[in-house]
Design a protein around this motif. Structure first.
Motif, PDB file in Angstrom:
ATOM      1  N   LYS A   1       0.936  -1.147   0.069  1.00 35.36           N
ATOM      2  CA  LYS A   1      -0.034   0.076  -0.110  1.00 35.36           C
ATOM      3  C   LYS A   1       1.024   1.303   0.324  1.00 35.36           C
ATOM      4  O   LYS A   1       1.616   1.436   0.929  1.00 35.36           O
ATOM      5  CB  LYS A   1      -0.955   0.022   1.192  1.00 35.36           C
TER       6      LYS A   1
ATOM      7  N   THR B   1      -5.468  -0.193   8.810  1.00 38.28           N
ATOM      8  CA  THR B   1      -6.351   0.215   9.943  1.00 38.28           C
ATOM      9  C   THR B   1      -5.837   0.569  11.102  1.00 38.28           C
ATOM     10  O   THR B   1      -4.936   0.120  11.932  1.00 38.28           O
ATOM     11  CB  THR B   1      -7.331  -1.076  10.139  1.00 38.28           C
ATOM     12  N   GLY B   2      -6.443   1.685  11.822  1.00 45.14           N
ATOM     13  CA  GLY B   2      -6.013   1.874  13.279  1.00 45.14           C
ATOM     14  C   GLY B   2      -6.610   0.696  14.111  1.00 45.14           C
ATOM     15  O   GLY B   2      -5.935   0.936  15.275  1.00 45.14           O
TER      16      GLY B   2
ATOM     17  N   ARG C   1      -7.785  -0.284   1.238  1.00 39.70           N
ATOM     18  CA  ARG C   1      -8.230  -1.504   0.582  1.00 39.70           C
ATOM     19  C   ARG C   1      -8.661  -1.382  -0.656  1.00 39.70           C
ATOM     20  O   ARG C   1      -8.496  -2.496  -1.591  1.00 39.70           O
ATOM     21  CB  ARG C   1      -9.390  -2.189   1.499  1.00 39.70           C
TER      22      ARG C   1
ATOM     23  N   ALA D   1       0.064  -1.112  10.426  1.00 41.34           N
ATOM     24  CA  ALA D   1      -0.493   0.251  10.864  1.00 41.34           C
ATOM     25  C   ALA D   1       0.440   0.840  12.328  1.00 41.34           C
ATOM     26  O   ALA D   1       0.508   2.000  12.520  1.00 41.34           O
ATOM     27  CB  ALA D   1      -1.733   0.757  11.083  1.00 41.34           C
TER      28      ALA D   1
ATOM     29  N   ASP E   1     -12.005   7.422   3.882  1.00 41.06           N
ATOM     30  CA  ASP E   1     -10.801   7.343   4.306  1.00 41.06           C
ATOM     31  C   ASP E   1     -10.389   5.620   4.620  1.00 41.06           C
ATOM     32  O   ASP E   1      -9.329   5.414   5.100  1.00 41.06           O
ATOM     33  CB  ASP E   1     -10.726   7.481   6.036  1.00 41.06           C
TER      34      ASP E   1
ATOM     35  N   THR F   1      -0.341  -0.264   5.860  1.00 44.95           N
ATOM     36  CA  THR F   1      -0.833   0.431   7.143  1.00 44.95           C
ATOM     37  C   THR F   1      -2.207   0.680   6.995  1.00 44.95           C
ATOM     38  O   THR F   1      -2.850   1.686   6.523  1.00 44.95           O
ATOM     39  CB  THR F   1      -0.096   1.851   7.181  1.00 44.95           C
TER      40      THR F   1
ATOM     41  N   MET G   1       0.385  11.157   8.593  1.00 44.82           N
ATOM     42  CA  MET G   1       0.009  10.361   7.391  1.00 44.82           C
ATOM     43  C   MET G   1       0.905  10.268   6.172  1.00 44.82           C
ATOM     44  O   MET G   1       0.638   9.552   5.134  1.00 44.82           O
ATOM     45  CB  MET G   1      -1.519  10.564   7.228  1.00 44.82           C
TER      46      MET G   1
ATOM     47  N   LYS H   1      -9.738  13.173   8.046  1.00 46.31           N
ATOM     48  CA  LYS H   1      -9.229  12.769   9.296  1.00 46.31           C
ATOM     49  C   LYS H   1      -9.188  13.967  10.284  1.00 46.31           C
ATOM     50  O   LYS H   1      -8.914  15.337   9.921  1.00 46.31           O
ATOM     51  CB  LYS H   1      -7.838  12.309   9.436  1.00 46.31           C
TER      52      LYS H   1
ATOM     53  N   ASN I   1     -16.898   5.259   3.206  1.00 45.89           N
ATOM     54  CA  ASN I   1     -16.064   6.174   3.939  1.00 45.89           C
ATOM     55  C   ASN I   1     -14.733   6.182   3.023  1.00 45.89           C
ATOM     56  O   ASN I   1     -13.925   5.195   2.505  1.00 45.89           O
ATOM     57  CB  ASN I   1     -15.775   5.435   5.333  1.00 45.89           C
TER      58      ASN I   1
ATOM     59  N   VAL J   1     -16.295  -0.457   4.106  1.00 47.45           N
ATOM     60  CA  VAL J   1     -15.918  -0.659   5.389  1.00 47.45           C
ATOM     61  C   VAL J   1     -17.037  -1.735   6.184  1.00 47.45           C
ATOM     62  O   VAL J   1     -18.145  -2.124   5.438  1.00 47.45           O
ATOM     63  CB  VAL J   1     -16.446   0.622   6.174  1.00 47.45           C
TER      64      VAL J   1
HETATM   65  N1  BES Z   1      -4.075   4.959   6.790  1.00 51.19           N
HETATM   66  C1  BES Z   1      -5.059   4.479   7.775  1.00 51.19           C
HETATM   67  C2  BES Z   1      -4.844   3.577   8.951  1.00 51.19           C
HETATM   68  C3  BES Z   1      -3.714   3.840   9.879  1.00 51.19           C
HETATM   69  C4  BES Z   1      -4.157   4.640  11.161  1.00 51.19           C
HETATM   70  C5  BES Z   1      -2.336   3.887   9.796  1.00 51.19           C
HETATM   71  C6  BES Z   1      -3.223   5.038  12.225  1.00 51.19           C
HETATM   72  C7  BES Z   1      -1.563   4.235  10.683  1.00 51.19           C
HETATM   73  C8  BES Z   1      -2.189   4.601  11.745  1.00 51.19           C
HETATM   74  C9  BES Z   1      -6.222   4.035   6.867  1.00 51.19           C
HETATM   75  O1  BES Z   1      -6.323   4.451   5.613  1.00 51.19           O
HETATM   76  C10 BES Z   1      -7.464   4.347   7.589  1.00 51.19           C
HETATM   77  O2  BES Z   1      -7.745   5.619   7.627  1.00 51.19           O
HETATM   78  N2  BES Z   1      -8.225   3.430   8.138  1.00 51.19           N
HETATM   79  C11 BES Z   1      -9.418   3.674   8.686  1.00 51.19           C
HETATM   80  C12 BES Z   1     -10.484   2.790   8.339  1.00 51.19           C
HETATM   81  C13 BES Z   1     -11.980   3.118   8.665  1.00 51.19           C
HETATM   82  C14 BES Z   1     -12.361   4.399   7.844  1.00 51.19           C
HETATM   83  C15 BES Z   1     -12.723   2.079   8.195  1.00 51.19           C
HETATM   84  C16 BES Z   1      -9.259   3.630  10.231  1.00 51.19           C
HETATM   85  O3  BES Z   1      -8.516   3.005  10.544  1.00 51.19           O
HETATM   86  O4  BES Z   1      -9.847   4.541  11.008  1.00 51.19           O
END
Ligand code: BES
Ligand code: MN
Ligand code: ZN
Length: 502
Positions: free
Chosen positions: A271, A382-383, A357, A471, A353, A380, A291, A283, A351, A441
């Protein structure tokens, strides 16, 4: 379509000198500093005991005072006693002898190196112990070469100065060379991750990749926006729509010696979101700050395949990297949009964000078409994975337990912590679409790392596949004893180990 670029990369240009020596007498070592490794419970036998004897018992005497314990990553600089030619000694703790592993050695060596690199040193000698396995020694060598490099890309006054020469005493040259190559790979990934998002975006990432591939003798294809359109990569294109920087897909191929296989043995997928603002599902500022790290999976794959090539490992590998910037420009993709991914699967956007995926959906489909024996991706993603496993542990997800076990064994061999999460079929319910095949999501945020993995699984066509959510471990927000912080180069060592067929 191949594109030619000017070499923009400083890449591994000024590689630090790392050399091996057979066992040498401590009193004859001329160096700015000597690093010795100590386990809990005293000097015992082995390299540190010999060193202690030659150094008039200085280490055991200080242990007697309680100032040095050998606890993991305890780093104690002491003045070298008369009779030694070295200026100073650093005693670095390894913790309990029976718990010693490659990961501990990597971090311990990095801790000592980071400490010493705070000032310029022409020559630092590390004393290896004969009881270490070659993998352990290799990781110690790599750790030292990673620890001495700081997060100084944009600092006018550098906090770390890599040693002029690093010497590993008591160490076979071939093992030290491999450790140095591994470290170059990790440091390459770290440099890319640490680059500011206005410097490293899809186009400039692909230029870096072209330069590095050229050096390493790796074949490269770069798909620009027009090619992505012709390839029906509408998911990666959708993510890039909000940005003035158009997406790219970078495909790298390495054919090692003794492989006469038509199909890649291993496909690496990364990714590469060079900046993730979240898009219209913006965000909050605090979560956006770091990011630029969102291309860590891409950096790991690029570093892995170029390092594997420079090690000339006997394997046939393809790496495919999806690059996009997730922004909020006037053409940004929207909630409620329905996208037809390259595979033909339709995806409704709930979403913006959850962009990683989407990118991986198209990249995985490209790789699936090459019919590799196994696929591994790093993202990276998911949080939620950080909530589940914390900052230091990567999540593993698979459709094939044997392949996942192999990945976990490689990670264990080099000391990168990983933990597998389940992929029960029940989770599939959560990503069923309301108007399209699937949505991007799950229902609510619970199990978010798994629903993301379930989404990816749709695009691997049943080929053995393991997904690594990095992540947490990809980026150190704060300094740690072994790093100044920033990109860590997570999974580079594991991927190289995998290619060696551990
Ligand atoms: N790049 C982020 C995930 C991430 C979060 C990486 C913290 C490193 C540290 C990813 O694209 C993201 O934003 N994921 C969302 C998914 C949700 C919207 C379903 C998340 O984890 O909140
Ligand atoms: Mn995101
Ligand atoms: Zn992201």
């Amino acid at each position: 379509m191949r594109q030619e670029f000017m070499v923009a990369s400083q890449s591994n240009g000024n590689a630090p000198r790392i050399v091996a020596l057979p066992a040498v007498k401590p009193e004859s070592i001329e160096a700015d500093a000597i690093v010795v490794f100590l386990t809990e419970g005293g000097v015992g036998s082995g390299a540190i005991a010999e060193f202690d004897t030659a150094a008039a018992g200085i280490v055991s005497r200080i242990i007697g005072t309680g100032e040095i314990t050998g606890k993991r990553y305890e780093c104690v600089p002491i003045l070298a006693p008369n009779g030694l030619q070295a200026g100073q000694i650093v005693v670095i703790g390894l913790g309990k002898r029976e718990e010693l592993d490659a990961g501990t050695l990597y971090l311990a060596a990095a801790t000592a190196a980071r400490h010493l690199a705070a000032r310029p040193r022409a020559k630092v000698v590390f004393v290896a112990d004969g009881s270490w396995t070659s993998r352990q020694l290799e990781q110690a060598v790599a750790g030292a070469a990673v620890g001495m490099v700081g997060q100084d890309l944009y600092r006018s006054e550098k906090k770390r100065t890599p040693f002029g020469t690093t010497v590993w005493s008591n160490a076979p040259a071939a093992t030290v060379d491999r450790g140095a190559m591994i470290a170059a790979g990790v440091n390459l990934a770290r440099r890319l991750i640490n680059m500011a998002p206005d410097d490293l975006y899809p186009q400039t990432f692909s230029i870096e990749a072209a330069a590095l591939a050229g050096h390493a003798g790796v074949e490269i294809d770069i798909w620009d926006e027009a090619r992505l359109l012709r390839e029906r990569c509408h998911a990666i294109l959708a993510v890039g729509k909000g940005s003035s920087r158009t997406p790219r897909m970078v495909i790298l191929r390495y054919r090692g010696p003794v492989t006469n296989d038509d199909f890649p043995d291993l496909a690496l997928v990364g990714k590469g979101v060079t900046f993730d603002s979240g898009g219209l599902s913006l965000k909050p500022s605090d979560s956006m700050l770091t990011m630029k790290l969102d291309m860590s999976g891409a950096a790991a794959m690029l570093a892995a395949i170029t390092t594997i090539a420079s090690m000339k490992l006997p394997i046939h590998i393809v790496a495919a990297i999806g690059l996009a910037e997730n922004m909020t420009g006037p053409s940004a993709y929207k909630l409620g949009d329905v996208i037809t991914a390259r595979s033909g699967t339709t995806i409704e956007i709930h979403n913006t964000d959850a962009e990683g995926r989407l990118i991986l959906a198209d990249v995985l489909d490209v790789v699936r078409g090459m019919n590799p024996r196994r696929i591994i991706d790093a993202a990276t993603l998911t949080g939620a994975c950080v909530v589940a496993l914390g900052n230091d542990v990567a999540g593993l997800f698979t459709n094939n337990q044997a392949w996942c076990d192999t990945v976990a064994a490689a990670a264990r061999a080099v000391g990168e912590p990983v933990w597998q999460l389940p992929m029960y079929a029940e989770y599939d319910e959560q990503i069923k679409g309301e108007v399209a095949d699937i949505k991007n999501v799950g229902d609510g945020r619970w199990g978010g790392a798994i629903t993301a993995a379930k989404f990816l699984e749709r695009f691997v066509g049943g080929i053995p596949w393991t997904h690594i959510d990095i992540a947490g471990p990809a980026f150190a927000e704060k300094p740690r004893p072994w790093t100044d912080g920033g990109g860590t180069g997570s999974m580079v060592r594991t991927l190289i180990e995998l290619a060696r067929g551990s």
